[in-house]
Design a protein around this motif. Structure first.
Motif, PDB file in Angstrom:
ATOM      1  N   VAL A  86       0.837  -1.196   0.000  1.00 21.85           N
ATOM      2  CA  VAL A  86       0.000   0.000   0.000  1.00 21.85           C
ATOM      3  C   VAL A  86       0.874   1.249   0.000  1.00 21.85           C
ATOM      4  CG1 VAL A  86      -1.613   1.340   1.416  1.00 21.85           C
ATOM      5  CG2 VAL A  86      -1.991  -1.113   1.076  1.00 21.85           C
ATOM      6  N   ALA A  87       1.961   1.228   0.790  1.00 23.40           N
ATOM      7  CA  ALA A  87       2.844   2.390   0.875  1.00 23.40           C
ATOM      8  C   ALA A  87       3.535   2.667  -0.452  1.00 23.40           C
ATOM      9  CB  ALA A  87       3.885   2.176   1.973  1.00 23.40           C
ATOM     10  N   LYS A  88       3.995   1.611  -1.128  1.00 25.06           N
ATOM     11  CA  LYS A  88       4.651   1.805  -2.428  1.00 25.06           C
ATOM     12  C   LYS A  88       3.658   2.330  -3.460  1.00 25.06           C
ATOM     13  CE  LYS A  88       7.498  -1.392  -4.211  1.00 25.06           C
ATOM     14  NZ  LYS A  88       7.942  -2.570  -5.018  1.00 25.06           N
ATOM     15  N   ARG A  89       2.444   1.776  -3.468  1.00 19.62           N
ATOM     16  CA  ARG A  89       1.433   2.238  -4.418  1.00 19.62           C
ATOM     17  C   ARG A  89       1.133   3.719  -4.224  1.00 19.62           C
ATOM     18  NH1 ARG A  89      -4.057  -0.760  -3.899  1.00 19.62           N
ATOM     19  NH2 ARG A  89      -4.122   0.489  -1.984  1.00 19.62           N
ATOM     20  N   MET A 110      12.494   2.997 -10.844  1.00 19.08           N
ATOM     21  CA  MET A 110      13.175   1.809 -10.324  1.00 19.08           C
ATOM     22  C   MET A 110      13.640   2.105  -8.907  1.00 19.08           C
ATOM     23  SD  MET A 110      16.623   0.060 -11.859  1.00 19.08           S
ATOM     24  CE  MET A 110      17.487  -1.262 -11.024  1.00 19.08           C
ATOM     25  N   PHE A 111      13.478   1.130  -8.019  1.00 26.52           N
ATOM     26  CA  PHE A 111      13.978   1.238  -6.650  1.00 26.52           C
ATOM     27  C   PHE A 111      15.246   0.384  -6.554  1.00 26.52           C
ATOM     28  CE2 PHE A 111       9.301   1.654  -6.389  1.00 26.52           C
ATOM     29  CZ  PHE A 111       9.243   2.977  -5.969  1.00 26.52           C
ATOM     30  N   PRO A 112      16.425   1.012  -6.670  1.00 29.64           N
ATOM     31  CA  PRO A 112      17.666   0.243  -6.799  1.00 29.64           C
ATOM     32  C   PRO A 112      18.331  -0.121  -5.475  1.00 29.64           C
ATOM     33  CG  PRO A 112      18.112   2.552  -7.117  1.00 29.64           C
ATOM     34  CD  PRO A 112      16.643   2.445  -6.870  1.00 29.64           C
ATOM     35  N   GLY A 113      17.844   0.426  -4.360  1.00 25.86           N
ATOM     36  CA  GLY A 113      18.484   0.223  -3.069  1.00 25.86           C
ATOM     37  C   GLY A 113      18.350   1.485  -2.246  1.00 25.86           C
ATOM     38  N   PRO A 114      18.897   1.493  -1.041  1.00 26.93           N
ATOM     39  CA  PRO A 114      18.621   2.609  -0.130  1.00 26.93           C
ATOM     40  C   PRO A 114      19.471   3.855  -0.313  1.00 26.93           C
ATOM     41  CG  PRO A 114      19.901   0.924   0.985  1.00 26.93           C
ATOM     42  CD  PRO A 114      19.571   0.377  -0.374  1.00 26.93           C
ATOM     43  N   PHE A 308       8.695   5.351   1.872  1.00 30.21           N
ATOM     44  CA  PHE A 308       7.612   5.645   0.936  1.00 30.21           C
ATOM     45  C   PHE A 308       6.552   6.526   1.596  1.00 30.21           C
ATOM     46  CE2 PHE A 308       8.365   1.304  -1.304  1.00 30.21           C
ATOM     47  CZ  PHE A 308       9.312   1.872  -2.135  1.00 30.21           C
ATOM     48  N   VAL A 309       6.252   6.234   2.855  1.00 24.41           N
ATOM     49  CA  VAL A 309       5.208   6.973   3.578  1.00 24.41           C
ATOM     50  C   VAL A 309       5.596   8.441   3.728  1.00 24.41           C
ATOM     51  CG1 VAL A 309       4.022   7.199   5.798  1.00 24.41           C
ATOM     52  CG2 VAL A 309       4.384   4.921   4.787  1.00 24.41           C
ATOM     53  N   THR A 310       6.821   8.690   4.188  1.00 25.23           N
ATOM     54  CA  THR A 310       7.237  10.078   4.383  1.00 25.23           C
ATOM     55  C   THR A 310       7.460  10.781   3.050  1.00 25.23           C
ATOM     56  OG1 THR A 310       9.532   9.336   4.685  1.00 25.23           O
ATOM     57  CG2 THR A 310       8.207   9.662   6.668  1.00 25.23           C
ATOM     58  N   ALA A 311       7.919  10.050   2.041  1.00 20.96           N
ATOM     59  CA  ALA A 311       8.101  10.651   0.716  1.00 20.96           C
ATOM     60  C   ALA A 311       6.769  11.110   0.144  1.00 20.96           C
ATOM     61  CB  ALA A 311       8.760   9.646  -0.230  1.00 20.96           C
TER      62      ALA A 311
END
Length: 422
Positions: A86-89, A110-114, A308-311
């Motif tokens: 849900v957070a990513k969506r 793309m989510f490549p890492g932190p 994701f939530v804070t972003a």
């Protein structure tokens, strides 16, 4: 400000000698709010570094904190595996609607890492896969990260030496004004590309920062960036913009390349994309470049759900209109006026000041002076850092949410630190 000598013994005996920032700020921080940090003895420091640009909206921003606490209290998913959540969506939808569509940017995400260097490694890997070539062109005084691929396109000799092995498949070219305007832009680069005897392998891509942060706050002109984009098109090279420190509004617009009116093929984003200092990075690219096989580039911490939530909260709070951009430009004018006055007051000590938005640098003629100014500023209650190949530039990265009064206070401290030092 009187500072009691803190007990740093556990850091000095147990933590590796590689530790860096803590050496310039010899205290033990305990909490932070907005543009201030507080050590365990209660001393207050005005923060003009913002977590190396990872806290564009300040420490513990209350809106972002509330969103994060609500998510954690309902037992939201906290790991970072490559799952649909849900957070990513919510982040993807918000990023598309608030950032990409209004700018007519077609990018896949793309989510490549932190970390930022994860984003750069993915960008380089994808560019080589798409073009079937190994060579990447970077620029003098560039900084793109500390892992091996990123170091290969980084200019700093000290950082590069730490690799311990040859750093290959990267070729440096002069950044904007590197030669002081003595030659036309890209004359050397284009000559090498056109000459079959030059020894330059046809590059897969060019990677560039619009403002070189670690390299000394070197600001590329919009016309130089447009000419670079044109050069890449004419010679079948992908253009990668590293927006890790300069993106998320640092120069005014959300992406630092917007002013130049270019659309890079690939963009790397990190630092303040989470808005809260949580690890998160993105590699953005045009849809036709998305030739990855499933799982070809993966990792345990690719998608940090709390980030994701804070972003999402940051985008909804600050980027649905142009107020943040206007405010950043206005605050930048405030900084520029002070740096201009400092330069005028100390013409023998200051080479020049330069910057955009809320990233500024003050280059000192006597290179060690910059570090002395930063140390004096710390004694006066201001956190600033240095940059440049020999740490000769005093670097300012205040939060975009800093108030005019806080900014003025910090600039007064900076002016005093320069006066006390030079």
């Amino acid at each position: 400000m009187t500072i009691t000598q803190p007990d740093l013994s556990v850091f000095e005996t147990l933590e590796s000698e590689v530790r860096g920032y803590c050496r310039g700020w010899p205290t033990i921080f305990d909490r932070a709010q907005g543009s201030h940090m507080y050590d365990e003895d209660g001393h207050t420091y005005l923060d003009f570094f913002a977590g190396a640009g990872s806290l564009n909206y300040g420490h513990n921003n209350p809106v972002l904190k509330r969103a994060l606490l609500d998510y954690l209290e309902r037992d939201g998913v906290t790991h970072g595996l490559d799952m649909s959540t849900v957070a990513k969506r919510a982040f993807l939808e918000t990023f598309q609607n608030v950032v990409l569509r209004p700018r007519d940017l077609p990018y896949k995400v793309m989510f490549p890492g932190p970390t930022g260097t994860n984003a750069v490694e993915a960008a380089l890997k994808l560019a080589r896969k798409v073009k079937g070539r190994e060579s990447i062109v970077s620029f003098t005084n560039a900084f793109h990260g500390m892992s091996l691929g990123s170091l290969a396109v980084t200019g700093n000799a000290f950082k590069r030496a730490g690799a311990g092995i040859p750093l290959v498949h990267g070729t440096p070219m002069p950044f904007d004004d590197y030669l002081g305007g003595q030659t036309p832009d890209f004359i050397w680069f284009e000559r090498l590309l056109e000459d079959a005897g030059s020894g330059l392998n046809q590059p897969a891509a060019v990677i560039v920062e619009t403002v070189q942060g670690e390299g000394g706050i070197n600001v590329a002109r919009a016309e130089w960036l447009r000419a670079l984009a044109d050069l890449c098109r004419r010679h079948d090279m992908l253009l990668i913009v590293d927006d890790i420190q300069m993106g998320c509004g640092r120069t005014g617009a959300f992406f630092s390349f917007e002013e130049a009116g270019i659309v890079p093929d690939i963009v790397t984003v990190s630092k303040s994309i989470s808005g809260y200092g949580l690890p998160m990075s993105l590699t953005l690219f045009k849809p036709e470049l998305d030739i990855w096989e499933p799982g070809e580039h993966n990792g345990t911490f690719r998608g940090n759900n709390p980030a994701f939530v804070t972003a999402t909260a940051a985008l909804e709070t600050y980027w649905t209109d142009d107020q943040m951009e206007k405010q950043t430009i206005s605050r930048g004018e405030q900084v520029e006026a002070t740096l201009k006055a400092i330069t005028k007051e100390h013409p023998d000590a200051v080479v020049e000041y330069r910057g955009r938005g809320l990233v500024w640098g003050l280059e000192m003629r006597d290179k060690p002076t910059a570090s002395k100014i930063a140390a004096r500023a710390f004694e006066l209650g201001l956190l600033i850092e240095t940059s440049g190949p020999e740490s000769e530039v005093v670097k300012l990265l205040p939060a975009l949410t800093i108030s005019p009064d806080e900014l003025d206070e910090g600039l007064r401290i900076l002016a005093r630190a320069v006066r006390d030092t030079v």
